[in-house]
Design a protein around this motif. Sequence first.
Motif, short mmCIF file in Angstrom:
data_model
loop_
_atom_site.label_atom_id
_atom_site.label_comp_id
_atom_site.label_asym_id
_atom_site.label_seq_id
_atom_site.Cartn_x
_atom_site.Cartn_y
_atom_site.Cartn_z
N ALA A 156 34.81 38.06 46.65
CA ALA A 156 34.78 39.52 46.86
C ALA A 156 34.22 39.87 48.23
CB ALA A 156 33.97 40.19 45.76
N VAL A 157 33.19 39.14 48.65
CA VAL A 157 32.60 39.39 49.97
C VAL A 157 33.61 39.04 51.06
CG1 VAL A 157 30.83 38.59 51.59
CG2 VAL A 157 30.20 39.23 49.25
N GLU A 158 34.35 37.95 50.87
CA GLU A 158 35.37 37.58 51.84
C GLU A 158 36.48 38.63 51.92
OE1 GLU A 158 36.80 33.62 50.98
OE2 GLU A 158 34.76 32.80 51.01
N ASP A 159 36.77 39.29 50.79
CA ASP A 159 37.85 40.27 50.73
C ASP A 159 37.33 41.71 50.76
OD1 ASP A 159 39.56 38.13 50.45
OD2 ASP A 159 39.66 38.29 48.27
N ALA A 160 36.09 41.91 51.17
CA ALA A 160 35.45 43.23 51.09
C ALA A 160 36.23 44.32 51.81
CB ALA A 160 34.03 43.17 51.63
N ALA A 161 36.89 43.99 52.89
CA ALA A 161 37.65 45.01 53.62
C ALA A 161 38.77 45.57 52.76
CB ALA A 161 38.21 44.43 54.91
N VAL A 189 25.60 35.59 50.97
CA VAL A 189 25.48 35.30 49.55
C VAL A 189 24.91 33.89 49.31
CG1 VAL A 189 27.29 36.91 48.87
CG2 VAL A 189 27.88 34.52 49.34
N GLY A 190 24.54 33.22 50.38
CA GLY A 190 23.94 31.89 50.27
C GLY A 190 22.73 31.85 49.35
N PRO A 191 21.80 32.81 49.48
CA PRO A 191 20.65 32.80 48.57
C PRO A 191 21.04 32.99 47.10
CG PRO A 191 20.14 34.09 50.51
CD PRO A 191 21.61 33.76 50.58
N VAL A 192 22.12 33.71 46.84
CA VAL A 192 22.59 33.86 45.46
C VAL A 192 23.11 32.52 44.95
CG1 VAL A 192 24.29 34.99 43.96
CG2 VAL A 192 23.13 36.31 45.75
N THR A 193 23.88 31.84 45.77
CA THR A 193 24.41 30.53 45.40
C THR A 193 23.27 29.54 45.17
OG1 THR A 193 26.40 30.95 46.70
CG2 THR A 193 25.96 28.67 46.15
N ASP A 194 22.29 29.55 46.06
CA ASP A 194 21.15 28.64 45.92
C ASP A 194 20.37 28.93 44.64
OD1 ASP A 194 21.90 27.55 48.35
OD2 ASP A 194 20.32 28.58 49.49
N ALA A 196 27.80 30.95 37.39
CA ALA A 196 28.51 30.20 38.44
C ALA A 196 29.87 30.82 38.71
CB ALA A 196 28.66 28.74 38.03
N ASP A 197 30.58 31.20 37.65
CA ASP A 197 31.87 31.87 37.83
C ASP A 197 31.69 33.20 38.56
OD1 ASP A 197 33.20 29.82 36.55
OD2 ASP A 197 33.31 30.86 34.61
N SER A 198 30.66 33.95 38.19
CA SER A 198 30.41 35.24 38.83
C SER A 198 30.03 35.08 40.30
CB SER A 198 29.31 36.01 38.09
OG SER A 198 29.71 36.30 36.77
N LEU A 224 28.47 41.46 41.20
CA LEU A 224 27.01 41.59 41.08
C LEU A 224 26.63 42.08 39.70
CD1 LEU A 224 26.28 43.12 44.59
CD2 LEU A 224 25.63 40.83 43.81
N ASP A 225 27.39 43.03 39.17
CA ASP A 225 27.14 43.53 37.81
C ASP A 225 27.28 42.41 36.78
OD1 ASP A 225 26.72 46.08 38.84
OD2 ASP A 225 28.71 46.82 38.26
N ALA A 226 28.30 41.57 36.94
CA ALA A 226 28.52 40.47 36.00
C ALA A 226 27.36 39.47 36.04
CB ALA A 226 29.85 39.77 36.30
N ILE A 227 26.88 39.18 37.24
CA ILE A 227 25.74 38.27 37.36
C ILE A 227 24.51 38.87 36.67
CG2 ILE A 227 24.11 37.18 38.97
CD1 ILE A 227 26.50 37.01 40.97
N GLU A 228 24.25 40.15 36.95
CA GLU A 228 23.08 40.81 36.35
C GLU A 228 23.18 40.84 34.82
OE1 GLU A 228 23.08 44.44 38.64
OE2 GLU A 228 21.56 43.64 39.99
#
Length: 133
Positions: free
Chosen positions: A56-61, A117-122, A47-49, A71-75
């Motif tokens: 991170a996606v919001e700040d990707a620029a 990232v909605g599917p990741v959250t779901d 959940a934290d990841s 993504l690495d932390a989640i994996e």
Amino acid sequence: MPASRRRGRLTAVAAAVATAALTAGLTTGCDAVDKALDCVQTADAIADSVTDLQQAVEDAANDPSQADASLDAIEKSLRKIGDKTDDADVNKAVDDLREAVGNVRTAIKNGDETPDVGPVTDAAGELTKVCTS
């Protein structure tokens, strides 16, 4: 949904998982408690990841490498929980979350600066739910 509300929702889910795990442990024995707590702790780390990934996606620029790190932390957390369980529902939730993470990673590699990232959250929410079952 703002990141703070998402994090709040995921934190509330993680707290519910912890309560359910402890309650289940009182009636099922120490091994079950250990497994449930491992599942809860890992789901909380995921959940934290996921929250970090959303940010991170919001700040990707500004820093595209942050999405990869999240993504690495989640994996890493998924490997941990996958190695410790033989529960079919948990394994399915882990597989679904792995697939969602892979899709985001592919989207980023293909140049999508704002992948969904909605599917990741779901999928993370589903994993949290099965940890309480």
